[in-house]
Design a protein around this motif. Structure first.
Motif, PDB file in Angstrom:
ATOM      1  N   ILE A 221       0.853  -1.180   0.000  1.00 23.07           N
ATOM      2  CA  ILE A 221       0.000   0.000   0.000  1.00 23.07           C
ATOM      3  C   ILE A 221       0.891   1.232   0.000  1.00 23.07           C
ATOM      4  O   ILE A 221       1.681   1.434   0.922  1.00 23.07           O
ATOM      5  CB  ILE A 221      -0.930   0.049   1.223  1.00 23.07           C
ATOM      6  CG1 ILE A 221      -1.718  -1.246   1.357  1.00 23.07           C
ATOM      7  CG2 ILE A 221      -1.864   1.248   1.132  1.00 23.07           C
ATOM      8  CD1 ILE A 221      -2.529  -1.328   2.623  1.00 23.07           C
ATOM      9  N   ASP A 222       0.773   2.024  -1.042  1.00 28.00           N
ATOM     10  CA  ASP A 222       1.540   3.262  -1.158  1.00 28.00           C
ATOM     11  C   ASP A 222       0.699   4.399  -0.596  1.00 28.00           C
ATOM     12  O   ASP A 222      -0.387   4.684  -1.102  1.00 28.00           O
ATOM     13  CB  ASP A 222       1.885   3.505  -2.632  1.00 28.00           C
ATOM     14  CG  ASP A 222       2.776   4.710  -2.835  1.00 28.00           C
ATOM     15  OD1 ASP A 222       3.020   5.454  -1.854  1.00 28.00           O
ATOM     16  OD2 ASP A 222       3.229   4.923  -3.985  1.00 28.00           O
ATOM     17  N   LEU A 223       1.185   5.051   0.441  1.00 23.05           N
ATOM     18  CA  LEU A 223       0.435   6.113   1.109  1.00 23.05           C
ATOM     19  C   LEU A 223       0.774   7.507   0.577  1.00 23.05           C
ATOM     20  O   LEU A 223       0.341   8.506   1.160  1.00 23.05           O
ATOM     21  CB  LEU A 223       0.686   6.063   2.615  1.00 23.05           C
ATOM     22  CG  LEU A 223       0.137   4.835   3.337  1.00 23.05           C
ATOM     23  CD1 LEU A 223       0.514   4.877   4.815  1.00 23.05           C
ATOM     24  CD2 LEU A 223      -1.369   4.727   3.178  1.00 23.05           C
ATOM     25  N   LYS A 224       1.522   7.596  -0.503  1.00 25.86           N
ATOM     26  CA  LYS A 224       1.869   8.901  -1.052  1.00 25.86           C
ATOM     27  C   LYS A 224       0.594   9.667  -1.413  1.00 25.86           C
ATOM     28  O   LYS A 224      -0.268   9.170  -2.123  1.00 25.86           O
ATOM     29  CB  LYS A 224       2.735   8.737  -2.298  1.00 25.86           C
ATOM     30  CG  LYS A 224       3.247  10.050  -2.866  1.00 25.86           C
ATOM     31  CD  LYS A 224       4.173   9.815  -4.042  1.00 25.86           C
ATOM     32  CE  LYS A 224       4.713  11.131  -4.585  1.00 25.86           C
ATOM     33  NZ  LYS A 224       5.638  10.905  -5.741  1.00 25.86           N
ATOM     34  N   GLY A 225       0.474  10.872  -0.893  1.00 28.35           N
ATOM     35  CA  GLY A 225      -0.705  11.696  -1.164  1.00 28.35           C
ATOM     36  C   GLY A 225      -1.846  11.484  -0.192  1.00 28.35           C
ATOM     37  O   GLY A 225      -2.838  12.218  -0.229  1.00 28.35           O
ATOM     38  N   CYS A 226      -1.720  10.521   0.697  1.00 24.27           N
ATOM     39  CA  CYS A 226      -2.784  10.264   1.672  1.00 24.27           C
ATOM     40  C   CYS A 226      -2.774  11.358   2.736  1.00 24.27           C
ATOM     41  O   CYS A 226      -1.714  11.743   3.250  1.00 24.27           O
ATOM     42  CB  CYS A 226      -2.580   8.895   2.313  1.00 24.27           C
ATOM     43  SG  CYS A 226      -3.822   8.459   3.540  1.00 24.27           S
TER      44      CYS A 226
END
Length: 369
Positions: A221-226
């Protein structure tokens, strides 16, 4: 390195999965396609406008001239048994006979689909029976995640434009298969956890159906921008339901669960997840603020370009599976029916969502702040 399934005990807690799914994914509410045409159309050019709308490009659905339709095809059984010679096909066939003898389960449940459960449960017939029933029961009662699997529905079309869900080609040196999910639309107001999870599970189901059984799976799970705004839109009961499915019902061997590009409020994300995580899931959960650390688990070369790898960027690679869903809309609806139970025909007492998850009101007073 992640734990090998061979080093783990066959558990009551069914952690060999992954419908599933992912706990932080995103959905969108973008403007409807064709607004530009409408803005330019005159009141006297209705016919021309309709023609323009009918032929306007859809970034999610390549035209038939660009790509041929991709037919949904179940993984070859002979090849799977050859890769896992320790599996006795006669035992799997006994399992299939048991499935078809259950009045509340579909007669169309295939040997290949049964094989996923038998393999995930480390070849224990009794555990496989229990997990299969939990899986189908959960899919029947978790409406927000597993009902109305029509990829033409507006909420799923919006989700396709908001998140990238990419099963990666190839495998790790250990033979593990990897799936990556990341946010494309950063607008938190467009985020819908349930719709995103439904799309994620559909992609995972399709992938497993075609890919067959594997030594293990890794969720990324990529949380970039979350942002906190995304987190605020996740219901606590929704998280409980999804993690229940992942840990107790999904027919995979989950080897790793990785967060990359972690955010400053990871403590709040974990506060949302921790009440529902068992120690088996906690033991394979990893958080990375350095991509080089992540490469120790998933080789750089098999990752998309946006992670320093050699593969297509995620916003391009995602179209492969999104198109597969669209091309096989009817087959996915059949898949939905085949993976549900008929509670009216269940021997003994019919089950409800409360039997699986308790009373929803119990969670109203919980606070993750």
């Amino acid at each position: 390195m992640p734990k090998s399934p061979d080093n783990r005990q066959p558990n009551q807690f069914h952690l060999r999965k992954q419908t599933a799914s992912i706990s932080i994914s995103f959905d969108s509410r973008p403007p409807l396609a064709g607004n530009a045409f409408r803005a330019r159309a005159s009141l006297k050019s209705k016919v021309l406008l309709e023609l323009a709308l009918a032929t306007s490009a859809d970034p999610i659905r390549p035209s038939s001239k660009e790509q041929c339709q991709q037919e949904m095809k179940e993984a070859d059984l002979e090849e799977q048994y050859a890769r896992f010679p320790e599996i006795k096909r006669s035992e799997v066939q006994k399992f299939v006979e048991w499935i078809h003898a259950q009045p509340h389960i579909s007669d169309h449940f295939s040997e290949g689909e049964a094989l996923h459960f038998f393999h995930a449960c480390r070849y224990s017939m009794e555990v496989a029976k229990q997990v299969l029933d939990i899986n189908l029961t959960a899919r029947t009662h978790l409406d927000e995640f597993f009902v109305n699997l029509d990829c033409e529905r507006p909420e799923l079309r919006r989700a396709m434009k908001t998140i990238s869900i990419v099963p990666l080609p190839g495998a790790t040196p250990e033979g593990y298969r990897v799936i990556v999910a990341k946010l494309e639309d950063l607008n938190a107001s467009n985020y819908n956890f349930a719709d995103a999870m439904k799309l994620y599970c559909m992609i995972f189901d399709y992938w497993m159906y075609e890919d067959g059984i594997q030594p293990g799976h890794v969720i990324v799970i990529d949380l970039k921008g979350c942002a906190l705004g995304h987190l605020a839109r996740i219901g606590l009961l929704q998280m409980k339901k999804f993690l229940f499915y992942l840990q107790e019902a999904a027919a995979i061997r989950l080897i790793g669960f990785h967060f990359v590009n972690i955010v400053p409020f990871m403590d709040k994300i974990m506060a949302l997840m921790n009440p529902f995580m068992k120690k088996e899931l906690s033991s394979v959960l990893h958080m990375h603020n350095d991509i080089n650390d992540f490469y120790k688990f998933v080789p750089r070369e098999m990752l998309p370009k946006d992670y320093g790898g050699l593969g297509e960027e995620t916003n391009v690679a995602r179209e492969i599976y999104y198109k597969k869903l669209l091309d096989n809309r009817k087959e996915m609806l059949k898949f939905e029916t085949r993976h549900q139970v008929n509670e009216k025909l269940r021997p003994g007492k019919a089950k409800t969502v409360s039997d699986l998850f308790g009373i929803e009101g119990n969670f109203k007073k919980l606070d993750i702040d």
